[in-house]
Design an enzyme around this catalytic site. Structure first.
Site, mmCIF file in Angstrom:
data_model
loop_
_atom_site.group_PDB
_atom_site.id
_atom_site.type_symbol
_atom_site.label_atom_id
_atom_site.label_comp_id
_atom_site.label_asym_id
_atom_site.label_seq_id
_atom_site.Cartn_x
_atom_site.Cartn_y
_atom_site.Cartn_z
ATOM 1 N N ASN A 62 0.825 -1.211 0.000
ATOM 2 C CA ASN A 62 0.000 0.000 0.000
ATOM 3 C C ASN A 62 0.868 1.274 0.000
ATOM 4 O OD1 ASN A 62 -2.330 1.950 0.516
ATOM 5 N ND2 ASN A 62 -3.316 -0.028 0.220
ATOM 6 N N ARG A 63 0.286 2.411 0.422
ATOM 7 C CA ARG A 63 0.897 3.701 0.078
ATOM 8 C C ARG A 63 1.732 4.337 1.182
ATOM 9 N NH1 ARG A 63 -3.741 2.931 -2.358
ATOM 10 N NH2 ARG A 63 -3.831 3.310 -4.596
ATOM 11 N N HIS A 76 2.981 -0.047 -3.038
ATOM 12 C CA HIS A 76 3.347 -1.465 -3.144
ATOM 13 C C HIS A 76 4.826 -1.723 -3.457
ATOM 14 C CE1 HIS A 76 -0.720 -2.471 -2.485
ATOM 15 N NE2 HIS A 76 -1.182 -2.431 -3.721
ATOM 16 N N HIS A 91 -1.493 -10.046 -2.506
ATOM 17 C CA HIS A 91 -2.461 -9.230 -3.246
ATOM 18 C C HIS A 91 -3.362 -10.080 -4.144
ATOM 19 C CE1 HIS A 91 -4.097 -5.692 -5.152
ATOM 20 N NE2 HIS A 91 -3.268 -4.890 -4.518
ATOM 21 N N SER A 92 -3.836 -11.227 -3.622
ATOM 22 C CA SER A 92 -4.763 -12.047 -4.428
ATOM 23 C C SER A 92 -6.095 -11.332 -4.607
ATOM 24 C CB SER A 92 -5.005 -13.402 -3.748
ATOM 25 O OG SER A 92 -3.888 -14.228 -3.931
ATOM 26 N N TYR A 93 -6.656 -11.520 -5.792
ATOM 27 C CA TYR A 93 -7.994 -11.007 -6.095
ATOM 28 C C TYR A 93 -8.933 -12.208 -6.100
ATOM 29 C CZ TYR A 93 -6.114 -6.612 -8.127
ATOM 30 O OH TYR A 93 -5.490 -5.410 -8.360
ATOM 31 N N ASP A 123 -11.728 0.874 -1.036
ATOM 32 C CA ASP A 123 -10.277 0.704 -1.153
ATOM 33 C C ASP A 123 -9.703 1.273 0.143
ATOM 34 O OD1 ASP A 123 -7.694 0.370 -1.938
ATOM 35 O OD2 ASP A 123 -7.814 1.628 -3.736
ATOM 36 N N GLN A 162 -6.828 -4.428 4.041
ATOM 37 C CA GLN A 162 -7.230 -3.529 2.957
ATOM 38 C C GLN A 162 -8.321 -4.242 2.165
ATOM 39 O OE1 GLN A 162 -5.816 -0.511 2.605
ATOM 40 N NE2 GLN A 162 -6.683 0.203 0.674
ATOM 41 N N GLU A 164 -6.346 -7.706 1.729
ATOM 42 C CA GLU A 164 -4.903 -7.693 1.987
ATOM 43 C C GLU A 164 -4.669 -7.439 3.471
ATOM 44 O OE1 GLU A 164 -3.346 -4.687 -0.980
ATOM 45 O OE2 GLU A 164 -5.424 -4.919 -1.598
HETATM 46 C C1 GLA Z 1 -4.294 -1.833 -3.549
HETATM 47 C C2 GLA Z 1 -4.558 -0.402 -3.452
HETATM 48 C C3 GLA Z 1 -5.442 0.019 -4.561
HETATM 49 C C4 GLA Z 1 -4.843 -0.341 -5.895
HETATM 50 C C5 GLA Z 1 -4.556 -1.803 -5.930
HETATM 51 C C6 GLA Z 1 -3.833 -2.190 -7.184
HETATM 52 O O1 GLA Z 1 -5.313 -2.595 -3.132
HETATM 53 O O2 GLA Z 1 -5.109 -0.005 -2.214
HETATM 54 O O3 GLA Z 1 -5.674 1.397 -4.509
HETATM 55 O O4 GLA Z 1 -3.659 0.373 -6.090
HETATM 56 O O5 GLA Z 1 -3.786 -2.171 -4.828
HETATM 57 O O6 GLA Z 1 -4.444 -1.707 -8.328
#
Ligand code: GLA
Length: 381
Positions: free
Chosen positions: A116-117, A142, A215-217, A281, A318, A346
């Site tokens: 994350n940021r 990331h 970071h699995s979707y 998000d 997250q 996450e």
């Molecule tokens: C994370 C971030 C999102 C985005 C995704 C990747 O979950 O919080 O804002 O950047 O990764 O696209």
């Protein structure tokens, strides 16, 4: 393709997989007979950065399979039967390395050194300021331009009898702007109860910051044409961390009560998403009070009958509803991956913690051993 059995534990049997064509990935369209063995197999998967990439298949005694590549320590598929016994993958992924080299948004990868940021790509440890690449508007996201998700990890099968593999990576002092030689390892274990256990460990030779996650979707239906907005979600969190327009936490810990962020009682994800600018998000502040492994999430889908429970030792999660997925990437069976086609959970420390002294610390000092555990448990009814 080179295949070798790395750990063949005793249970050996044949399973008949009737494959289907509505899967998220990695499924064939014909009926095939597959012989499975609980354990781990290894397949050559190409080269990048002058290093060999492999795909490891972990199979449990129920025939459920998780595939993991040492490129990004990435989970590329997790194939399990739905309520009608049809197998499909519940995570987004590709069936070749080239899919990942095209830089998808972190599908299944381990992200770090800081997941994350970090605001403006800057943070201080004591009096020293460190500067990271800003790869997400004004912020660092990331781990930077070439984070852990884009590195080739070393991989070894587990030395004991569990169906697991361990991946390790040395992130050198100064890599992507972070201080300290960081040795990081991730161990994936698939149990016979269909739990995918992820254990992270790390140590450093200089004070650094660390926030490592997967970071699995997920799309529990196994079909990206079904939106995840119809999944039902419970998050055991009374609070979340609100963000500014660049998705950096404001520093506030805010109650979810009476807001669209209240998932303390299970509800459909789509129910109030319209009231959340851009979609979910956000980091949820988990109610758990210590770093024991506790259940924090329950995600359900009625189409497949699947339930995913998440357990973690981490203080946050997250919850991201795939807001930036825009059809640019497709599944191996050719379906476009559109907005809300999949979602992430996450487990993590809070975004921008290095700049928020009130958040739980993400500092890792020499001599300390970092350890965290997250378990994704899948069941079907
Ligand atoms: C994370 C971030 C999102 C985005 C995704 C990747 O979950 O919080 O804002 O950047 O990764 O696209």
């Amino acid at each position: 393709m080179k295949k070798s059995t790395l750990s063949g534990i005793a249970i050996s049997f044949a399973i008949f997989f009737t494959s289907c064509n509505n899967s998220t990935n990695n499924q064939t369209t014909t009926t095939e007979k597959m012989e499975t063995k609980a354990g781990v197999t290894k397949t050559a998967w190409g080269n990048t950065d002058g290093k060999e990439v492999f795909l490891y298949t972990i199979t449990n005694a129920k025939g459920v399979q998780v595939k993991i590549s040492n490129y990004g320590a990435t989970i590329t598929s997790w194939v399990s039967p739905d309520k009608n016994n049809k197998p499909s993958s519940i995570v987004l992924g590709f069936d070749s390395l080239s899919g990942y080299l095209a830089k998808p948004p972190y599908f299944g990868a381990v992200v770090g050194r800081y997941g994350n940021r970090i605001a403006k790509g800057k943070f201080k440890i004591d009096k020293t300021e460190y500067t990271l690449a800003t790869n997400n508007g004004p912020n660092a996201l990331h781990g930077g331009l070439k984070g852990f998700d884009k590195q080739v990890w070393d991989a070894t099968p587990a030395s004991d009898s569990t169906a697991s593999i361990e991946l390790s990576y040395l992130s050198k002092d100064g890599e992507e702007g972070y201080p300290g030689n960081l040795k990081v390892a991730v161990r994936y274990t698939l149990t016979d109860d269909n739990e995918l256990k992820i254990e992270y460990s790390a140590s450093t030779d200089k004070a650094t910051v660390l926030n490592v996650t997967n970071h699995s979707y997920f799309n529990l239906t196994g079909d990206v044409n079904n939106s995840i907005l119809d999944h039902t979600l419970m998050i055991d969190a009374d609070n979340y961390t609100p963000v500014d327009t660049t998705l950096i936490p404001t520093g506030e810990i805010k109650s979810v009560k009476g807001t669209p962020f209240d998932f303390t009682k299970a509800k459909k994800i789509g129910l109030e998403i319209g009231a959340v600018s851009g979609g979910y998000d956000h980091n949820f502040v988990l109610n758990k009070k210590d770093s024991s492994l506790s259940k924090i999430v329950e995600l359900k889908d009625s189409i497949s009958g699947r339930t995913l429970e998440v357990y973690t030792t981490q203080p946050g999660v997250q919850f991201y509803t795939g807001n930036f997925l825009d059809g640019k990437f497709s599944t191996p069976d050719g379906k476009k991956i559109n907005q809300h086609a999949a979602m992430c959970l996450e487990t993590q420390h809070f975004p921008d913690s290095p700049n928020e002294p009130k958040f739980p610390t993400t500092l890792l000092l020499p001599g300390q051993q970092f350890h965290s555990v997250t378990v994704y448990k899948l069941s079907v009814k």
